[in-house]
Design a protein around this motif. Structure first.
Motif, PDB file in Angstrom:
ATOM      1  N   ASN A 123      16.250  25.736 -25.904  1.00 24.84           N
ATOM      2  CA  ASN A 123      16.216  25.642 -24.706  1.00 24.84           C
ATOM      3  C   ASN A 123      15.781  26.518 -23.972  1.00 24.84           C
ATOM      4  O   ASN A 123      15.358  27.683 -24.641  1.00 24.84           O
ATOM      5  N   ILE A 124      14.813  26.384 -22.939  1.00 26.07           N
ATOM      6  CA  ILE A 124      13.660  27.334 -22.520  1.00 26.07           C
ATOM      7  C   ILE A 124      14.061  27.237 -20.814  1.00 26.07           C
ATOM      8  O   ILE A 124      14.353  26.570 -19.833  1.00 26.07           O
ATOM      9  N   THR A 125      14.053  28.948 -21.094  1.00 23.90           N
ATOM     10  CA  THR A 125      14.051  29.603 -19.412  1.00 23.90           C
ATOM     11  C   THR A 125      13.059  30.261 -19.229  1.00 23.90           C
ATOM     12  O   THR A 125      12.135  30.720 -19.528  1.00 23.90           O
ATOM     13  N   LEU A 126      11.867  29.094 -17.504  1.00 25.82           N
ATOM     14  CA  LEU A 126      10.797  30.026 -17.387  1.00 25.82           C
ATOM     15  C   LEU A 126      10.897  30.201 -16.017  1.00 25.82           C
ATOM     16  O   LEU A 126      11.719  28.958 -14.891  1.00 25.82           O
ATOM     17  N   VAL A 127      10.575  30.863 -15.401  1.00 28.78           N
ATOM     18  CA  VAL A 127      11.088  32.423 -14.142  1.00 28.78           C
ATOM     19  C   VAL A 127       9.134  32.556 -13.630  1.00 28.78           C
ATOM     20  O   VAL A 127       8.704  33.019 -14.536  1.00 28.78           O
ATOM     21  N   HIS A 153       9.192  35.323 -16.123  1.00 25.72           N
ATOM     22  CA  HIS A 153       9.858  35.560 -17.302  1.00 25.72           C
ATOM     23  C   HIS A 153       9.890  34.470 -18.257  1.00 25.72           C
ATOM     24  O   HIS A 153       9.728  33.272 -17.927  1.00 25.72           O
ATOM     25  N   LEU A 154      10.013  34.739 -19.425  1.00 31.54           N
ATOM     26  CA  LEU A 154      10.192  32.875 -20.805  1.00 31.54           C
ATOM     27  C   LEU A 154      11.105  34.268 -21.445  1.00 31.54           C
ATOM     28  O   LEU A 154      11.414  35.207 -22.232  1.00 31.54           O
ATOM     29  N   HIS A 155      12.221  33.071 -22.168  1.00 32.20           N
ATOM     30  CA  HIS A 155      12.700  33.191 -23.079  1.00 32.20           C
ATOM     31  C   HIS A 155      13.636  31.873 -23.234  1.00 32.20           C
ATOM     32  O   HIS A 155      13.217  31.138 -22.519  1.00 32.20           O
ATOM     33  N   SER A 195      18.923  26.186 -29.459  1.00 30.43           N
ATOM     34  CA  SER A 195      19.886  25.654 -28.649  1.00 30.43           C
ATOM     35  C   SER A 195      21.288  24.971 -29.279  1.00 30.43           C
ATOM     36  O   SER A 195      21.497  25.179 -31.468  1.00 30.43           O
TER      37      SER A 195
END
Length: 50
Positions: A13-17, A29-31, A35
């Motif tokens: 699971n990747i979150t990219l702001v 931001h990158l997290h 999963s």
């Protein structure tokens, strides 16, 4: 992944702001985390930025 491997062993699971300022788009931001879902429906249609 190994060269002979067909499917991934796990999903991420990747979150990219993203932030847009006077210099253009930048990553704010990158997290990423593994999963926890046992099964995952991979996208079956093209996606992209709008």
């Amino acid at each position: 992944m190994r060269a002979d491997q067909v499917e991934a062993e796990f999903f991420l699971n990747i979150t990219l702001v993203l932030l847009q300022d006077s210099q253009g788009w930048r990553i704010a931001h990158l997290h990423a985390s593994r999963s926890t879902d046992d099964s995952f429906d991979a996208p079956n249609s093209p996606h992209g930025f709008h």
